[in-house]
Write a protein that holds these residues in place. Sequence first.
Motif, PDB file in Angstrom:
ATOM      1  N   THR A  34      -4.887  -3.129   2.969  1.00  0.00           N
ATOM      2  CA  THR A  34      -4.483  -4.299   2.209  1.00  0.00           C
ATOM      3  C   THR A  34      -4.853  -5.571   2.957  1.00  0.00           C
ATOM      4  O   THR A  34      -4.455  -5.767   4.105  1.00  0.00           O
ATOM      5  N   THR A  42      -2.753   2.027   2.834  1.00  0.00           N
ATOM      6  CA  THR A  42      -1.970   0.805   2.703  1.00  0.00           C
ATOM      7  C   THR A  42      -2.394  -0.234   3.740  1.00  0.00           C
ATOM      8  O   THR A  42      -2.338  -1.438   3.465  1.00  0.00           O
ATOM      9  N   SER A  53      -1.230   0.214  -2.662  1.00  0.00           N
ATOM     10  CA  SER A  53       0.170   0.591  -2.750  1.00  0.00           C
ATOM     11  C   SER A  53       0.358   2.054  -2.380  1.00  0.00           C
ATOM     12  O   SER A  53      -0.548   2.881  -2.551  1.00  0.00           O
ATOM     13  N   SER A  54       1.544   2.381  -1.892  1.00  0.00           N
ATOM     14  CA  SER A  54       1.858   3.751  -1.511  1.00  0.00           C
ATOM     15  C   SER A  54       2.472   4.517  -2.667  1.00  0.00           C
ATOM     16  O   SER A  54       2.859   3.948  -3.683  1.00  0.00           O
TER      17      SER A  54
END
Length: 123
Positions: A91, A88, A122-123
């Motif tokens: 990003t 993440t 995204s997680s």
Amino acid sequence: QVQLVESGGGLVQAGGSLRLSCAASGRTFSSYDMGWFRQAPGKERDFVAAISISGGRIYYADSVKGRFTISRDNAKNTVYLQMNSLKTEDTAVYYCAASSFRTPRTFSDVSYWGKGTLVTVSS
């Protein structure tokens, strides 16, 4: 001068992979050292990876070593960034960079910038 256009950004889940491309036009792509930088929201633009004209010298930020691979194809006037095991914290907007005098590892090393491509993990 040289013009740089990034592509390949998008949304990917953590642990996934993405491949960025930077297509160069103008004069003598093979005369430029190339690199990738990234800028997360509210943060400075940071070095990610760089590659010399013939690919003999390659540098990575500590945060991406073992996960990212930079490469170039001078016949296609293109530099790539293969990103694996994405986190993440990867990003950011990723910018392609060209230098007329050295492998670009700092902002001041860069002669030309692309407009950037957004990578969202995204997680």
